[in-house]
Structure formats: structure tokens, C-alpha cells
Design a protein around this motif. Structure first.
Motif, PDB file in Angstrom:
ATOM      1  N   GLN A 125      19.548  17.325  16.145  1.00  0.00           N
ATOM      2  CA  GLN A 125      18.140  16.968  15.967  1.00  0.00           C
ATOM      3  C   GLN A 125      17.503  17.768  14.843  1.00  0.00           C
ATOM      4  O   GLN A 125      16.842  17.218  13.958  1.00  0.00           O
TER       5      GLN A 125
ATOM      6  N   ASN B 208      19.110  12.398  13.914  1.00  0.00           N
ATOM      7  CA  ASN B 208      18.365  12.079  15.132  1.00  0.00           C
ATOM      8  C   ASN B 208      18.927  10.900  15.901  1.00  0.00           C
ATOM      9  O   ASN B 208      18.729  10.804  17.122  1.00  0.00           O
ATOM     10  N   ASP B 209      19.594   9.981  15.231  1.00  0.00           N
ATOM     11  CA  ASP B 209      20.221   8.883  15.969  1.00  0.00           C
ATOM     12  C   ASP B 209      21.298   9.424  16.905  1.00  0.00           C
ATOM     13  O   ASP B 209      21.388   9.024  18.074  1.00  0.00           O
TER      14      ASP B 209
ATOM     15  N   SER C 110      21.547  12.629  17.998  1.00  0.00           N
ATOM     16  CA  SER C 110      20.962  13.519  19.008  1.00  0.00           C
ATOM     17  C   SER C 110      20.290  12.722  20.117  1.00  0.00           C
ATOM     18  O   SER C 110      20.362  13.103  21.291  1.00  0.00           O
ATOM     19  N   GLN C 111      19.649  11.569  19.769  1.00  0.00           N
ATOM     20  CA  GLN C 111      18.970  10.777  20.799  1.00  0.00           C
ATOM     21  C   GLN C 111      19.968  10.239  21.816  1.00  0.00           C
ATOM     22  O   GLN C 111      19.727  10.287  23.025  1.00  0.00           O
TER      23      GLN C 111
ATOM     24  N   ASN D 239      13.402  17.514  24.912  1.00  0.00           N
ATOM     25  CA  ASN D 239      14.140  17.240  23.686  1.00  0.00           C
ATOM     26  C   ASN D 239      14.219  15.740  23.393  1.00  0.00           C
ATOM     27  O   ASN D 239      14.165  15.319  22.227  1.00  0.00           O
ATOM     28  N   VAL D 240      14.350  14.939  24.451  1.00  0.00           N
ATOM     29  CA  VAL D 240      14.328  13.482  24.277  1.00  0.00           C
ATOM     30  C   VAL D 240      12.989  13.048  23.680  1.00  0.00           C
ATOM     31  O   VAL D 240      12.925  12.228  22.750  1.00  0.00           O
TER      32      VAL D 240
ATOM     33  N   ASP E 232      12.772  13.836  19.999  1.00  0.00           N
ATOM     34  CA  ASP E 232      13.517  12.870  19.191  1.00  0.00           C
ATOM     35  C   ASP E 232      12.681  11.626  18.925  1.00  0.00           C
ATOM     36  O   ASP E 232      12.660  11.083  17.816  1.00  0.00           O
TER      37      ASP E 232
ATOM     38  N   LEU F 128      11.451  10.267  15.239  1.00  0.00           N
ATOM     39  CA  LEU F 128      11.770   8.895  14.829  1.00  0.00           C
ATOM     40  C   LEU F 128      10.514   8.055  14.614  1.00  0.00           C
ATOM     41  O   LEU F 128      10.600   6.857  14.319  1.00  0.00           O
TER      42      LEU F 128
END
Length: 678
Positions: free
Chosen positions: A513, A518-519, A521-522, A549-550, A553, A557
Motif C-alpha cells: 500500500q 494498491n490493487d 494490497s487491497q 488498512n482496507v 486502500d 484509490l
């Protein structure tokens, strides 16, 4: 010899033995007394050498003083040098100076009798057995100034002489009204032994800058910058004798052509310091310091401190840092508490250690004493491990314990030492000491890998703390390598829903992240969150961290409304379970405020960021990484002038703490540049 009916008589000088049987009417024998042992009371002017450093204030006070004054401290700290400097100054002013060596009874008594003769006492008066009384009567009647030095009076029992030192009836009598100065040098500064009269002056180590000047005085050639000399002086504990030894060593190397030097022989302050740390050189080549320590320990034993040496060796097992006395509670040292305390006080009085009783009681061993008595690491590791079993009661002790937990690690240390070291790395990271945390984490991670098995929980924990420390320092590439390898090994060794594995996956996703992936990490955060919800429920601390954390993200985004909804859920739970000022709660509050800012609600964001910044400042201070983060984000919602001032302050702090080229420092500089008028 004559004889007669009325009796016998003997007159005149004679040698040998006269035996007379029968009635002796008259016997007179006159013979010169045997020559006394030769003594001198002249000051040892030949010991004068390099300038006296770091003692100017005390020298000035002693020069103008009268009465009895005592210089006490560790052997080699410069007591004799200071006394000689006082003698030099007073002698130059025309004052009489007498110097008595007080190492043993013969030299002490002989020297004081010699002083008494200088003051006009006759042999018959000296033979009457009242030398001490008559000497002090004469001294009290002398006009000033004058100086009497009793040097190296370490055995205070010798100063009792015909009476008692503490009672003022011994060889030294502080109660006498004197116009001159009696100056005694000794290791022993115990007030009770000296009585109430003398003025006691503890002589401590030289500060780094003055110690550097001592080195420079002795090194003829350039041996490096003053900063290196100061570092070496600190490592030598500011002990003048050790500084003199190191300076003379470097001078001896410098005076030789390079081709007459041994390869690797240190010729600079920095090289000497490195060689000293590696054990390649010693400041005690002739054993002088070893003899000093031995004399000090013998003095302690003579004063009834039978456990002093054992305690000294125990202390030497700690790092070169203050030791909280509380850690001695779980150490079974087999010393009664009262004796333990009196031993610590005695070590302090002799300068072998420094006892600090203001606030948390601490003891610090002189670094060279520590080098000489190094040992007993295993017992100390066990003691520290027992302290760590109740971390909630340590509180402010943590910063004090960390250097000891990280000291002396190696393949032979007990398991508990590695456990303490891992916790010490976590403490450094939590306190924002990120550079130190990464350095320690690297050592501990490699050490556990070498000393333990790969599937040992401590080995895995050490790797986790290593990756986490790298993440906090924004060294994302290195952090990803460490954490990815850890996750792969955990997937091989642990069940899929193991909590440690899920934490490692969360930390790896956090690196992704922060580094812009980010893709990826999500996807990872979402999977970890699903497992944690199933295992621990929605309100568990680990679940809330991943849930946060979610949400972040989503914010990164650009899905701000969704992010705000999720952060509201997390914040409500954290506030209820942890409180509004818990670290995790403050992080969520800060990030939620940033989302509000990005949604255009500047006023709400500014109010919350001010509250978070103040809470972090109160708890951690103005330059903790989390405080600097909050200050940075607050600056983004301030008016231009105030934003510029705050960002400049944050940039200054981050440059000093992280360096000018660190990504976080660079980003702060760019933000500041954007506030500058065009």
C-alpha cells in the motif's frame, strides 16, 4: 666503667650489650638514636607534564581555600595531578609546601614527623609520643598561606594515627583553625569515615570536550578531528590516566615512519576507537589500571564489603548504559538487600560506579571498569527476561532496559536473551527511534536465524520486527523482501489461519500500500480481514487494524465516501474499546480527518487534526514520527503563512532525524515548496 665497694657506674658512649650482675647503683648510657628511614616532603615536581584539563574551577577554589580539604575519586582520575597543580600555584606565590606520601604507615608517620621538624619540633618533643598533637598546634599557629598534601591516603585507618580520624584526634584534624590548606587525596570519600570537619570534593571523569583536549595535548601529530577525539574520550570514560595512555600510544605511532608501523596499527583517534572496540588494542598495556581496580577492591574488602567484587562483575555484564536497580530484584545475587545497597554506595564513593537516586534509581559502571570485569551475561539475561514477563509495570523503564537487552548477543546467549532483544526492537520502533530500530532489527534477525531454528517463534518474530522497522523507515523495497520471504515461510510452516501468518500478510500488504501497489494490497487486506473476522470477530484489535488498512486502500484509490464509512465503523469500535487517545485510535482519527479534507470538509478536518496533533505531542513529544505526521497533515489545512511555518519546522526535524534524501524528508520539502509564493 668503674667499680667500688659502694657500687658500680657506667658513663660515656658504648655499643653492644652491657651485662651487670649484682647490685647496680648508677647506670647512664647515652647513644645517638638509630637513623630514621629516609623520607622526603618535597612535592614531586618531576610529575608535572601536560596542562591540567577540566579542573580550572576547582583549582581556583583550592588555591584560595584554607582548612582541610579531601579530593576523592577513582584511581587514575587525576587527584594527584590536581594536588600538584595546587602546590605549583602556591609555591610560585612563595608559600611553603610539604608533600607527604600516605600509602603506608611508615611513610605517613615519617613524612609528618619530617614536617614537624621543619616546623621546629625537637627530637625530644617528637620522642614524647605526642607528635600529632604538637604538629597540629604548630600548623594552627602558622600564618598563611601554606600547603600540606597527604597523597594517596586510601587506607583511612592509617589516618587515625594515635586517635581517630572521624573524631578529629588522628593524623588529620579538620577541626583545627588553619590559615593554610591541608589537602588529602584518596579513593575513599565515605563521609562517616572523615567526620564532619573536612570539605569533601568528589573528582569525576572529564567531560568529552576536555578529554579530547587531554588527547590532543599528548599527540604530537594530527590524529584526526576533534569530534573523533571526543568520541574516544567518552569511550575511555573521561579517565585522565586512560586518556594519557591512549594519547601516548598514538604519539608513539605518529613519531615512527610509516614503514616502521605494524599493518593496521591505529594512528588516528577513529582507528584507535575501532581497534579498542575490536579488542586489538588496550589502554592498560602495562597493567596499571588492573592494579588500580585491584587496590580499590581490596579497599572495599577491608571495609567489610565482601560482596563488592561479585556485584561489580554482575554489573559488568550489562551494556555500557545506566542500569535500573529494579532489575536486581529477580537476580538471585545472594546478597542481603542492605549489604547490596551499601556495596553500591561504596562502589559509587570509589568512583567505580555512579549511583543515581533521583527518580528511578540507576547505577552506571565506569566503561573501563566494565571492560575489566565483563561477564555473567546469562544471569542477567534471565533477570531481564523475568522483568519482561510483566511489561505493563515497566513503563518508563523500557528506554533504560533496551540497550541491555541488545547488548552481548551471540550464539551462546540463552533463549531469554533473544526474546528480550526482539521486544527491545519493538520498543525502539514504537518510540520512533527508527534508524536505531532498523540497525538492531538487522542484528537480531540475523542472530536468531543463526542461533535458533527457522520455525522457532522467536526467529519468525525477529524477521517480522525487522520488516516492520524497515516499513516505518519507508525503506519499502527492503521491507517487502523481508516480509515476502517471511510470509512464504509461514505459509509452508503454519496453518492458513494462524494468527502470526495473518499479521505477517497484513504487514506485507501495508508495504504494498505504502509503495503504491494498491490493487495488490487491497486484495491481500480483504482476504486477511475475512480470516480475522472469522477467527477473532469484528472488535478485536488485530481485526480493527486490518479493517483500517482496507479503508485506507479505498481512500488511496479515490473511493472517499466508502473509505469514510469504513473508518467511521473502525473509529467507533476503537474509541469504545481502546479510548480516544490510544495509538490506534489516534491513527484512525488522523486518517479519517485527511479523508474529510479530501472530501472538502476543511473545517472538520482542521479541528480533528489539531486535536490529534496535540494528543500526540503530549504523549510522544513534538518530534516523534507520528507527531510529525499529524503536524504535516495539519499544515495542509492551515492558511498559507501558518502552513509554511509548520512545514518548515517539520522539514527541519525530519532532515535531522532521517537525513535530507529520505523519501519522507523529500516529500516534506516538496510540500513546503508548494506553499511558497510564486
Amino acid at each position: 666503667m668503674t667499680t667500688g665497694a659502694g657500687g658500680n657506674s657506667i658513663t660515656g658512649g658504648t655499643q653492644g650489650t652491657v651485662v651487670q650482675a649484682g647490685h647496680i647503683e648508677h647506670l647512664v648510657v647515652r647513644q645517638a638514636p638509630p637513623p630514621a628511614d629516609e623520607v622526603t616532603v618535597a612535592p614531586p615536581w618531576g610529575l608535572r607534564g601536560a596542562p591540567l584539563r577540566g579542573r580550572a574551577e576547582l583549582l581556583a577554589r583550592l588555591r584560595a581555600a584554607s582548612g582541610t580539604h579531601v579530593l576523592y575519586g577513582l584511581g587514575g582520575v587525576g587527584k594527584t595531578s590536581l594536588a600538584l597543580a595546587v602546590a605549583d600555584v602556591l609555591a610560585a606565590d612563595g608559600a611553603p609546601v610539604w608533600w607527604v606520601a600516605a600509602q603506608d604507615a611508615g611513610r605517613l608517620a615519617g613524612g609528618l614527623r619530617a614536617v614537624a621538624r621543619r616546623l621546629g619540633l625537637s627530637e625530644d618533643e617528637l620522642a614524647a609520643g605526642q607528635t600529632a598533637d604538637l604538629l597540629w598546634e604548630r600548623l594552627a599557629g602558622l600564618p598563611g598561606p601554606w600547603l600540606l598534601v597527604l597523597d594517596n591516603a586510601d587506607d583511612l585507618a592509617l589516618l587515625d594515627g594515635p586517635g581517630s580520624l572521624a573524631a578529629g584526634t588522628g593524623w588529620v584534624r579538620a577541626s583545627a583553625p588553619l590559615r593554610g590548606l591541608v589537602l588529602v587525596t584518596t579513593r575513599d570519600g565515605e563521609p562517616a569515615a572523615w567526620g564532619t570537619g573536612p570539605v569533601l570534593h568528589p573528582l569525576g571523569a572529564l567531560p568529552g570536550a576536555e578529554g579530547a583536549r587531554v588527547l590532543a595535548d599528548r599527540v604530537a601529530a594530527e590524529a584526526g578531528p576533534a569530534t573523533d577525539a571526543e568520541l574516544l574520550a567518552v569511550r575511555l570514560g573521561g579517565l585522565p590516566l586512560a586518556l594519557d595512555s591512549a594519547g601516548r600510544y598514538l604519539a608513539s605511532v605518529a613519531e615512527r615512519p610509516a614503514y616502521f608501523r605494524t599493518p593496521g596499527e591505529p594512528a588516528t583517534y577513529g582507528a584507535y576507537l575501532a581497534a579498542l572496540g575490536a579488542g586489538d588494542v588496550t589502554v592498560d598495556g602495562d597493567g596499571t589500571l588492573a592494579r588500580i581496580w585491584a587496590m580499590s577492591l581490596r579497599l572495599l574488602r577491608d571495609r567489610g564489603h565482601a560482596h563488592a567484587e561479585g556485584l561489580l562483575r554482575l554489573l559488568a555484564g550489562f551494556a555500557d548504559a545506566p542500569v535500573p536497580l529494579r532489575v536486581f530484584a529477580p537476580v538471585r545475587v545472594d546478597i542481603p538487600p542492605g549489604e547490596l545497597w551499601s556495596c553500591l554506595q561504596a562502589l559509587d564513593r570509589l568512583g567505580l560506579a555512579t549511583l543515581q537516586t533521583d527518580g528511578e534509581p540507576l547505577v552506571t559502571l565506569h566503561p573501563l571498569v566494565r571492560d575489566a570485569f565483563r561477564g555473567e551475561r546469562e544471569r542477567l539475561s534471565a533477570a531481564l527476561a523475568e522483568e519482561l514477563e510483566s511489561p505493563q509495570r515497566l513503563g518508563p523503564l523500557w528506554p533504560l532496559l533496551v540497550p541491555h537487552l541488545l547488548d552481548g548477543l551471540g550464539p551462546d546467549v540463552p533463549y531469554s536473551a533473544w526474546a528480550g532483544a526482539v521486544r527491545a526492537v519493538r520498543s525502539l520502533t514504537a518510540r520512533g527511534l527508527l534508524q536505531e530500530a532498523v540497525e538492531a532489527a538487522t542484528t537480531v534477525s540475523q542472530g536468531t536465524a543463526d542461533a535458533l531454528t527457522e520455525d522457532d517463534p522467536l526467529t519468525m518474530a525477529a524477521r517480522f520486527t525487522h520488516g516492520r522497522a524497515l516499513l516505518h523507515l519507508a525503506r519499502y523495497g527492503e521491507a517487502l523482501v523481508v516480509l515476502h520471504a517471511l510470509v512464504e515461510d509461514c505459509c509452508r510452516l503454519l496453518p492458513p489461519d494462524d494468527l502470526f501468518l495473518l499479521q505477517a500478510r497484513n504487514e506485507r500488504a501495508l508495504v504494498l500500500q505504502q509503495s503504491g501497489s494498491n490493487d495488490l494490497s487491497q486484495v491481500e487486506f480483504t482476504a486477511v480481514l475475512e480470516s480475522l473476522l472469522r477467527l477473532l470477530g469484528p472488535d478485536h484489535e488485530h481485526t480493527l487494524i486490518t479493517h483500517h488498512n482496507v479503508a485506507m486502500d479505498l481512500a488511496i484509490l479515490g473511493r472517499l465516501d466508502e473509505a469514510l464509512t469504513e473508518l467511521d465503523v473502525v473509529l467507533a469500535a476503537e474509541t469504545r474499546l481502546l479510548g480516544p487517545d490510544h495509538d490506534d485510535t489516534l491513527t484512525t482519527r488522523e486518517n479519517r480527518a485527511c479523508v474529510l479534507r479530501d472530501l472538502g470538509d476543511t473545517e472538520a478536518a482542521r479541528s480533528e487534526l489539531r486535536a490529534v496533533t496535540e494528543a500526540r505531542r503530549r504523549r510522544f513529544g513534538p518530534e516523534h514520527p507520528t507527531t510529525l505526521s499529524a503536524r504535516f497533515n495539519l499544515a495542509t489545512v492551515l492558511a498559507p503563512d501558518r502552513a509554511r511555518a509548520e512545514l518548515a519546522a517539520v522539514l527541519h526535524a525530519r532532515t535531522r532525524l532521517l537525513g535530507p534524501h529520505h523519501p519522507i524528508t523529500v516529500a516534506t520539502g516538496e510540500a513546503l515548496a508548494r506553499t511558497l509564493p510564486e
